[in-house]
Design an enzyme around this catalytic site. Structure first.
Site, PDB file in Angstrom:
ATOM      1  N   LYS A  30       0.888  -1.075  -0.032  1.00 22.29           N
ATOM      2  CA  LYS A  30       0.004  -0.067   0.087  1.00 22.29           C
ATOM      3  C   LYS A  30       0.710   1.212   0.040  1.00 22.29           C
ATOM      4  CE  LYS A  30      -3.892  -2.279   0.495  1.00 22.29           C
ATOM      5  NZ  LYS A  30      -3.546  -3.876   0.811  1.00 22.29           N
TER       6      LYS A  30
HETATM    7  C1  LIG Z   1      -4.186  -5.062   0.392  1.00 23.75           C
HETATM    8  C2  LIG Z   1      -3.328  -6.241   0.296  1.00 23.75           C
HETATM    9  C3  LIG Z   1      -3.668  -7.175  -0.372  1.00 23.75           C
HETATM   10  C4  LIG Z   1      -4.782  -7.325  -1.343  1.00 23.75           C
HETATM   11  O1  LIG Z   1      -4.643  -6.275  -2.501  1.00 23.75           O
HETATM   12  P1  LIG Z   1      -5.907  -5.568  -3.247  1.00 23.75           P
HETATM   13  O2  LIG Z   1      -5.407  -4.464  -4.084  1.00 23.75           O
HETATM   14  O3  LIG Z   1      -6.951  -5.278  -2.199  1.00 23.75           O
HETATM   15  O4  LIG Z   1      -6.376  -6.792  -4.013  1.00 23.75           O
HETATM   16  C5  LIG Z   1      -2.864  -8.267  -0.344  1.00 23.75           C
HETATM   17  N1  LIG Z   1      -1.745  -8.325   0.455  1.00 23.75           N
HETATM   18  C6  LIG Z   1      -1.418  -7.423   1.345  1.00 23.75           C
HETATM   19  C7  LIG Z   1      -0.490  -7.703   2.186  1.00 23.75           C
HETATM   20  C8  LIG Z   1      -2.272  -6.389   1.394  1.00 23.75           C
HETATM   21  O5  LIG Z   1      -1.776  -5.304   2.153  1.00 23.75           O
END
Ligand SMILES: *Cc1c(COP(=O)(O)O)cnc(C)c1O
Length: 495
Positions: free
Chosen positions: A112
């Site tokens: 993120k």
């Molecule tokens: C948010 C997240 C995901 C999933 O990603 P999306 O874009 O919501 O599909 C997978 N792994 C981690 C560690 C995340 O923080």
């Protein structure tokens, strides 16, 4: 570059700066480009670029009403020393059968950060570009990682306020400590007596409450979103697909022009959608493989063409993927339906009213051309952590392990020999309890900081700096509210 809603008409559009501020379309749809960018892709050139240069290229496609200087300055600020690797996104050589694209070198140790270190800059510049003189109140539903990453990115950014909702009991000990120790006068974090889907649904409802919006504007504020529903969060993610392709060309793994596969651990469908957009713009991707945990609504959807949210919800050891209603799937459906917003409205109404919908045969065919899917059980996740560690002395987190296991299953099932990139979304030290159990078969003595130490003792992997200091901070007291009290809570803060 103009954007429109997946549920609205082409002519009802706004520019990228306005779409970043809005976050979510008022009709409940998501913003998508009116005319999808069709840049002339020169792969030979792209494969020479650094991460920042790649980001510049990609952002200039999607945010061309920002000035060059604004984008340059944003990229410099977003991808600086807060990343613990100069490459920003390192990619491993083949490791236990796949390449791992490491997206977790930012300040909160999950992917993120790549977008949420950028979004505040896009937001602040958007405010300048559009002359909006209101405080931007960013409502964020988090399954664990978006909350901390958005608070880190927006901390003390003038003219913004962030309110984060996370599922009570639904995040890991490190994630919880991160959320409860964020510093910043403009940050609020609260637990929801419910799961991520309930938080996200309620956030969306609050967003689309036009009465509330009017009142808010009168008091000088406006809502926006830091979830991947916001184009300012989604589009920066397209860059790492291009960058990784270039990197594999540079190190001789892939011949220029040949395709690669990506397996993406998926929750809200933002990360994998960014990969689809990269493919749509001409990046040679053969298959995007959608990997789920026990909450495998997407695996069923890709297999049958029916999305059915009427099912049990599981709390797993890959909590950031504990999602049943994947918001960004709507953008993919829009594309598969040849941008027919009436069809999207119909499907989304069915989802709201019946809890399920089925896509047309045409859409299903296009889906099958681009995607494959699979899921990994809790047992399979731990086994994959062990396999990768024992084969390659490489430590992966449970989310990455979901993708890694699904990638392997895909290769065995199809015999596809295309080079595979597993999208590595979090640092193993964010989930030390599960990683330790995967490798040793034993439980940690105590979750949290002690577990970090135990994992270090067996792997010797460098502990990221943010984890070292995290547990020295005194956590704020946890505040818990019921989903139906979220609006009241928000209004109290905004007022
Ligand atoms: C948010 C997240 C995901 C999933 O990603 P999306 O874009 O919501 O599909 C997978 N792994 C981690 C560690 C995340 O923080």
């Amino acid at each position: 570059m103009d954007y429109r809603s997946t549920r609205g008409s082409r002519s009802d559009s706004l520019n990228s700066a306005e779409a970043v501020i809005q976050g979510l379309a008022p009709d409940g749809g998501l913003y998508v480009p009116v005319n999808f960018p069709t840049p002339t892709i020169n792969l030979a050139e792209i494969s020479k670029l650094t991460y920042k240069e790649t980001a510049k290229l990609v952002l200039s496609w999607f945010f061309n009403d920002y000035s060059d200087e604004q984008l340059d300055e944003s990229i410099r600020a977003a991808y600086g020393s807060q990343f613990d690797d100069d490459e920003i996104v390192p990619v491993t050589k083949e490791t236990a059968g796949s390449h791992y694209m490491e997206l977790f070198h930012g300040p909160t140790l999950a992917f993120k950060d790549i977008a949420l270190q950028m979004l505040p800059h896009l937001m602040v510049n958007a405010v300048k570009l559009t002359n909006v003189n209101r405080k931007i109140v960013i409502l964020t539903a988090t399954s664990g990682d978006t909350g901390t990453a958005s608070m880190n990115g927006f901390r003390d950014v003038d003219g913004t306020q962030v309110i984060v909702f996370y599922p009570n009991g639904g995040v890991s000990p490190v994630q919880l400590q991160q959320m409860l120790t964020q510093q910043g006068d403009n940050l609020e974090v609260v637990a929801i007596d419910g799961n991520f889907d309930q938080a996200q649904t309620e956030v969306k409802r609050i967003f689309n409450d036009s009465e509330l919006e009017k009142n808010l504007k009168l008091s000088g504020s406006q809502f926006s979103s830091a979830n991947s529903m916001n184009i300012g969060r989604l589009m920066p993610q397209v860059a790492y697909y291009f960058y990784t392709y270039g990197k594999l060309v540079r190190d001789g793994t892939v011949k220029l022009g040949n395709a690669i596969n990506f397996t993406v651990p998926t929750g809200n469908f933002g990360d994998i959608l960014a990969g689809y957009y990269a493919k749509k713009m001409g990046l040679p991707i053969n298959k995007l493989i959608c990997a789920s945990n026990q909450n495998n609504v997407l695996t069923d959807f890709f297999t049958t063409g029916t999305y059915n949210k009427n099912r049990d919800f599981y709390l797993t050891n890959s909590p950031s993927m504990d999602i049943v209603v994947s918001s960004n799937l709507e953008r993919l459906l829009f594309d598969l339906a040849n941008e027919d917003s009436n069809q999207i409205k119909k499907l989304m109404n069915e989802l709201t009213n019946d809890g399920q919908y089925t896509i047309s045969d045409d859409m299903k065919t296009r889906l099958d051309t681009n995607f494959d899917a699979g899921f990994a059980s809790e047992t399979a996740i731990k086994a994959e952590i062990k396999r990768v560690y024992e084969t390659a002395k490489y430590t992966i987190d449970p989310h990455t392990a979901v993708a890694s296991a699904v990638a392997r299953e895909y290769q065995q099932r199809t015999g596809d020999k295309t080079p595979m990139v597993v999208v590595a979304t979090a640092s193993p030290y964010k989930f030390p309890e599960t990683v330790y159990e995967g490798i040793t078969g034993k439980q940690v003595v105590e979750p949290g900081y002690a577990a970090v130490g135990q994992l270090f003792d067996i792997t010797g992997d460098l502990v990221p700096a943010p984890i070292k200091t995290l547990f020295e901070l005194e956590p704020h007291k946890q505040v818990v509210v019921k989903p139906e009290k979220m609006e009241e809570f928000i209004l109290k803060i905004v007022k």
